[in-house]
Design a protein around this motif. Structure first.
Motif, PDB file in Angstrom:
ATOM      1  N   ARG A   3       3.732 127.697  87.914  1.00 57.04           N
ATOM      2  CA  ARG A   3       3.456 126.318  87.519  1.00 57.04           C
ATOM      3  C   ARG A   3       2.559 125.767  88.610  1.00 57.04           C
ATOM      4  NH1 ARG A   3       6.144 126.011  82.402  1.00 57.04           N
ATOM      5  NH2 ARG A   3       6.918 128.085  82.506  1.00 57.04           N
ATOM      6  N   HIS A   5       1.114 122.908  89.222  1.00 57.42           N
ATOM      7  CA  HIS A   5       1.002 121.509  89.608  1.00 57.42           C
ATOM      8  C   HIS A   5       1.811 121.163  90.852  1.00 57.42           C
ATOM      9  CE1 HIS A   5       4.468 122.046  87.203  1.00 57.42           C
ATOM     10  NE2 HIS A   5       4.941 120.904  87.610  1.00 57.42           N
ATOM     11  N   LYS A   6       2.635 122.128  91.323  1.00 54.29           N
ATOM     12  CA  LYS A   6       3.470 121.823  92.480  1.00 54.29           C
ATOM     13  C   LYS A   6       2.561 121.593  93.685  1.00 54.29           C
ATOM     14  CE  LYS A   6       6.386 124.971  93.759  1.00 54.29           C
ATOM     15  NZ  LYS A   6       7.451 125.909  93.521  1.00 54.29           N
ATOM     16  N   ILE A   7       2.632 120.429  94.247  1.00 55.66           N
ATOM     17  CA  ILE A   7       1.713 120.088  95.328  1.00 55.66           C
ATOM     18  C   ILE A   7       2.271 120.622  96.645  1.00 55.66           C
ATOM     19  CG2 ILE A   7       0.636 118.186  96.583  1.00 55.66           C
ATOM     20  CD1 ILE A   7       0.854 116.711  93.750  1.00 55.66           C
ATOM     21  N   THR A   8       1.471 121.447  97.309  1.00 56.45           N
ATOM     22  CA  THR A   8       1.961 122.117  98.510  1.00 56.45           C
ATOM     23  C   THR A   8       2.017 121.159  99.691  1.00 56.45           C
ATOM     24  OG1 THR A   8       0.584 123.876  97.682  1.00 56.45           O
ATOM     25  CG2 THR A   8       1.710 124.282  99.760  1.00 56.45           C
ATOM     26  N   LYS A   9       3.129 121.197 100.383  1.00 55.19           N
ATOM     27  CA  LYS A   9       3.279 120.429 101.620  1.00 55.19           C
ATOM     28  C   LYS A   9       3.593 121.432 102.706  1.00 55.19           C
ATOM     29  CE  LYS A   9       5.236 116.673  98.995  1.00 55.19           C
ATOM     30  NZ  LYS A   9       6.485 116.263  98.429  1.00 55.19           N
ATOM     31  N   PHE A  72      10.213 134.574 101.953  1.00 55.93           N
ATOM     32  CA  PHE A  72       9.909 133.207 102.402  1.00 55.93           C
ATOM     33  C   PHE A  72      10.155 133.142 103.916  1.00 55.93           C
ATOM     34  CE2 PHE A  72      11.158 128.718 102.835  1.00 55.93           C
ATOM     35  CZ  PHE A  72      10.192 128.094 102.068  1.00 55.93           C
ATOM     36  N   TYR A  73      11.304 133.664 104.322  1.00 52.40           N
ATOM     37  CA  TYR A  73      11.590 133.794 105.756  1.00 52.40           C
ATOM     38  C   TYR A  73      11.137 135.198 106.165  1.00 52.40           C
ATOM     39  CZ  TYR A  73      14.671 129.784 105.191  1.00 52.40           C
ATOM     40  OH  TYR A  73      15.175 128.554 104.933  1.00 52.40           O
ATOM     41  N   SER A 184      13.445 119.081 101.256  1.00 54.63           N
ATOM     42  CA  SER A 184      14.391 119.254 100.138  1.00 54.63           C
ATOM     43  C   SER A 184      15.004 120.658 100.096  1.00 54.63           C
ATOM     44  CB  SER A 184      13.725 118.920  98.821  1.00 54.63           C
ATOM     45  OG  SER A 184      12.640 119.757  98.635  1.00 54.63           O
ATOM     46  N   TYR A 185      14.361 121.642 100.743  1.00 53.97           N
ATOM     47  CA  TYR A 185      14.898 123.001 100.694  1.00 53.97           C
ATOM     48  C   TYR A 185      15.852 123.310 101.842  1.00 53.97           C
ATOM     49  CZ  TYR A 185      11.409 123.553  97.124  1.00 53.97           C
ATOM     50  OH  TYR A 185      10.682 123.394  95.982  1.00 53.97           O
ATOM     51  N   LYS A 187      19.266 123.084 103.623  1.00 57.01           N
ATOM     52  CA  LYS A 187      20.623 122.799 103.139  1.00 57.01           C
ATOM     53  C   LYS A 187      21.328 121.868 104.121  1.00 57.01           C
ATOM     54  CE  LYS A 187      21.093 127.072 100.564  1.00 57.01           C
ATOM     55  NZ  LYS A 187      21.706 128.376 100.466  1.00 57.01           N
ATOM     56  N   SER A 235      18.815 129.642 104.276  1.00 56.37           N
ATOM     57  CA  SER A 235      19.083 129.776 102.832  1.00 56.37           C
ATOM     58  C   SER A 235      19.580 131.153 102.414  1.00 56.37           C
ATOM     59  CB  SER A 235      17.826 129.471 102.048  1.00 56.37           C
ATOM     60  OG  SER A 235      17.474 128.154 102.235  1.00 56.37           O
ATOM     61  N   CYS A 236      18.949 132.200 102.959  1.00 54.21           N
ATOM     62  CA  CYS A 236      19.295 133.549 102.499  1.00 54.21           C
ATOM     63  C   CYS A 236      20.728 133.931 102.814  1.00 54.21           C
ATOM     64  CB  CYS A 236      18.387 134.566 103.173  1.00 54.21           C
ATOM     65  SG  CYS A 236      16.701 134.357 102.711  1.00 54.21           S
ATOM     66  N   TYR A 240      24.992 128.873  97.830  1.00 52.10           N
ATOM     67  CA  TYR A 240      24.128 127.958  97.100  1.00 52.10           C
ATOM     68  C   TYR A 240      24.860 127.092  96.083  1.00 52.10           C
ATOM     69  CZ  TYR A 240      24.138 132.209  94.265  1.00 52.10           C
ATOM     70  OH  TYR A 240      24.516 133.329  93.581  1.00 52.10           O
ATOM     71  N   THR A 241      26.149 127.331  95.910  1.00 52.02           N
ATOM     72  CA  THR A 241      26.890 126.443  95.004  1.00 52.02           C
ATOM     73  C   THR A 241      27.731 125.472  95.842  1.00 52.02           C
ATOM     74  OG1 THR A 241      28.726 127.969  94.870  1.00 52.02           O
ATOM     75  CG2 THR A 241      27.053 128.190  93.181  1.00 52.02           C
TER      76      THR A 241
END
Lengths: 297, 376
Positions: A3, A5-9, A72-73, A184-185, A187, A235-236, A240-241
């Motif tokens: 997708r 449209h996700k604007i990268t920050k 990602f990491y 937002s990512y 935790k 995160s890894c 996550y719940t």
């Protein structure tokens, strides 16, 4: 296809790199510059101490390049993070060997098999055990060992305390949490809950033994706060719940103090994290099996 | 209620004026779902009944049968009719002068879409909820219809209020959609039973479930979208079926985003060659939006009632990475599904296909591949 449209920050990892760079600078100042200035160490220490994060980054980058990591990491990030949490007495050769071994295990086993074991924590504990057996275990630098200076609590908060090589600045840790909080990512609930449960155990301890000195020292312990802010919410290796996050935080926050009292304050927090991480890995595996079973039915 | 989020969007402004393309050389009539409904009419007149919910958009002759692609991604056989450009119509019923005096039965009789008819037949509301909100980013059909046909829509609402006594109507609009708000506000002074309800610019707020929760509605209501209201108006006031639809052509690869009114059955490429001259080799096309839609090749795509928009987005491939188990997909899922588990086990889960899991994923994992729609 993605997708688009996700604007990268600035990503979470990039933010973490920037923050960890501040820790490296301060660690260099505290463990190399100040002791050198006070003639407690030689000039080579000024350069040698920077080799840890640089080698961490370098070996990590090498592994990323060799194994074409799509995480990602990256191993580079793990290498840097691992170099920050070691005792100052660490021999650079041992460090290089151990880090390579850990990153190899991570690349071959943990990442590929999608395992959730926090290999940095387990690796650190094993490494410390190894150093201990080698009678080469110590967190205090030359200046701190000399007991020439008496630090206040405020000094401790601004980094003048005995801790891992690059993790002594409580102010930076709190600042980092402030920065990461708005990502937002990140935790953020894990540091909140864990620290909350840790404070609860401290309060209980205060009722048992009214030792304010001990409580203040541990409330703002840089070792504990660094693990809570940087390592526990990775995160890894974290749940996550919501329910599992709560279990993880209770276990982690609740066992920091007992393990710290039982073993020592520098490793207790890592043992607590290793324990809670293992429990969550177990719970995840059980859930996965249950879902598989349900799908088969 | 699930916490809805605001989507990051690029500032793309769709032109408020609708451009028309109502004279295609050929139209494609997809085969109906039920084989027994298929009638291979050799000659059709505009508005003639072909099968349930499908009426001839032009008058012309059958030329051939060809395979075409629907916006849902399914391939179907299509009857290809050549346009004679005479617009010969069936029936010839005159447009009604006033619709607010019609009885419920008269109104229902005029409705040609079976789903809409059932909806109106079954409901006994004390409130009409009209959604003028388009959830998909960069698609503006609902607001553009609102801006261009305000009087028509308000008249239709008034007519519906007359068949359901003691009801009032709310028109829900995004508080950021200033042009549409102005268009309604200019007209609503005369209609006391119709109110505008402003809602935040949140993704999925235009859906019935979320909108009613957002507005804390407890009374029985009838939910209609502005496009449905437009169709009702055509059926009831004009006594004709919906043979044209609105399609937004937008995206960051599009120099001048517009809404086109086109005949149902037109080939999308015809619209393209007519209105766009930009180099599209660097673009990818999303049919019906990037959140809920699909990336498709437009060559065989035809316009149907379900086609809301085509987005032309600049190619910008993001590297897919390993899942970091951040859990954001689970947290945002309005259906409380677990896309992460579906991804790990390589299984499909049922959901509403809102696309939020793919949107939020920091590892750029196309999680939409692991979900299927409720009605699939």
């Amino acid at each position: 296809m993605n997708r688009l449209h996700k604007i990268t920050k600035l990503s979470l990892v990039q933010k973490m790199y920037l923050l960890l760079f501040c820790f490296v600078l301060y660690g260099w100042y505290k463990n190399a510059f100040v002791p050198y200035f006070n003639h407690y160490t030689n000039f080579s220490q000024l350069i040698l101490i920077l080799l840890y994060p640089l080698c961490g980054l370098g070996i990590g980058a090498l592994f990323d390049l060799l194994f074409k990591t799509t995480h990602f990491y990256t191993n580079k990030f793990y290498g840097l993070l691992f170099s920050l949490i070691l005792p100052i007495s660490t021999n650079i050769c041992y460090f290089l060997f151990f880090l390579s071994l850990l990153l190899f295990i991570n690349t071959i086993l943990i990442s590929r098999k999608n395992l959730e074991f926090n290999f940095l924590v387990f690796g650190k504990l094993l490494f410390v055990l190894f150093l201990f057996l080698q009678h080469n275990y110590g967190y205090a630098n030359g200046l701190e060992e000399s007991h020439m200076f008496i630090y206040s609590y405020l000094d401790g908060i601004f980094g003048h305390n005995v801790s891992a090589i690059f993790t002594s600045n409580v102010f930076f840790i709190l600042l980092s949490f402030g920065v990461l909080f708005f990502d937002s990512y990140y935790k953020k609930e894990i540091p909140f809950y864990s620290y909350g449960f840790y404070i609860i155990t401290l309060v209980f301890y205060a009722f048992l033994k009214s030792d304010m000195n001990f409580i203040l020292n541990n409330l703002f312990s840089s070792t504990i706060l660094f693990v809570i802010v940087f390592l526990a919410p990775l995160s890894c290796f974290s749940p996550y719940t919501k329910k599992r996050t709560f279990i993880y935080c209770i276990l982690f926050g609740g066992t920091i103090l007992p393990f710290s009292l039982l073993i020592n304050f520098y490793e207790g927090v890592y043992i607590a994290l290793a324990l809670s991480n293992s429990v969550v890995v177990l719970l995840n595996a059980i859930q996965k099996q249950m879902v598989k079973k349900r799908l088969k039915e | 209620m699930t916490k809805l989020i605001h989507l990051d969007k690029e500032p793309i402004v769709v032109d408020g004026k609708v451009v028309e393309y109502l004279t295609p050389d050929v139209v494609y009539v997809p085969f109906p779902r039920k084989k027994e409904d298929l009638k291979k009419e050799k000659e059709i007149k505009k508005g003639s009944f072909l099968y349930p919910n499908f009426y001839a958009p032009i008058s012309g002759k059958l030329k051939k049968i060809e395979d075409c692609l629907l916006p849902s991604g399914k391939w179907v056989h299509c009857l290809v009719y050549e346009n004679d450009f005479q617009e010969k119509q069936v029936g010839g019923k005159a447009t009604r002068k006033k619709i607010s005096t019609l009885s419920k039965e008269e109104m229902l009789e005029s409705i040609l879409d079976t789903r809409l008819k059932e909806k109106l037949e079954r409901s006994n509301p004390s409130l009409l909820l009209i959604s003028g909100i388009e959830d998909e980013p960069y698609i503006e059909n609902e607001s553009i219809i609102g801006q261009n046909h305000t009087k028509m829509l308000v008249d239709m609402i008034e007519a519906l209020l007359s068949i359901y006594p003691n009801t009032k109507a709310y028109i829900a609009l995004k508080n950021t959609d200033s042009k549409t708000i102005m268009a309604y506000q200019n007209i609503l002074g005369m209609y006391k039973n119709i109110e505008i309800k402003f809602v935040e610019d949140l993704y999925l707020i235009g859906q019935e479930y979320f909108l009613t929760k957002y507005l804390h509605m407890k009374e029985p209501y009838l939910f209609l979208k502005v496009s449905e209201l437009y169709e009702l108006y055509l059926n009831i006031k004009g006594r004709k079926p919906l043979t044209e639809t609105f399609i937004t052509f937008s995206g960051n690869g599009c120099q001048k985003p517009i809404v086109i009114k086109a005949k149902i059955g037109t080939k999308v490429t015809d619209l393209f060659f007519k209105f766009f001259k930009e180099d599209l080799s660097n673009c990818v096309f999303f049919v019906n939006g990037m959140m809920q839609g699909k990336q498709m090749d437009l060559n065989y795509l035809i316009v149907t009632k379900d086609l809301k928009g085509i987005l032309m987005m600049k190619k910008q491939m993001r590297k897919k990475r390993e899942c970091i188990k951040c859990g954001k997909c689970i947290l945002l899922c309005p259906k409380h599904a677990n896309p992460l588990m579906a991804y790990q086990l390589n299984r499909k889960i049922t959901c509403m296909n809102c696309g939020l899991c793919t949107y939020i994923c920091p590892s750029n994992i196309p999680l939409y591949q692991y979900v299927k729609e409720d009605n699939e």
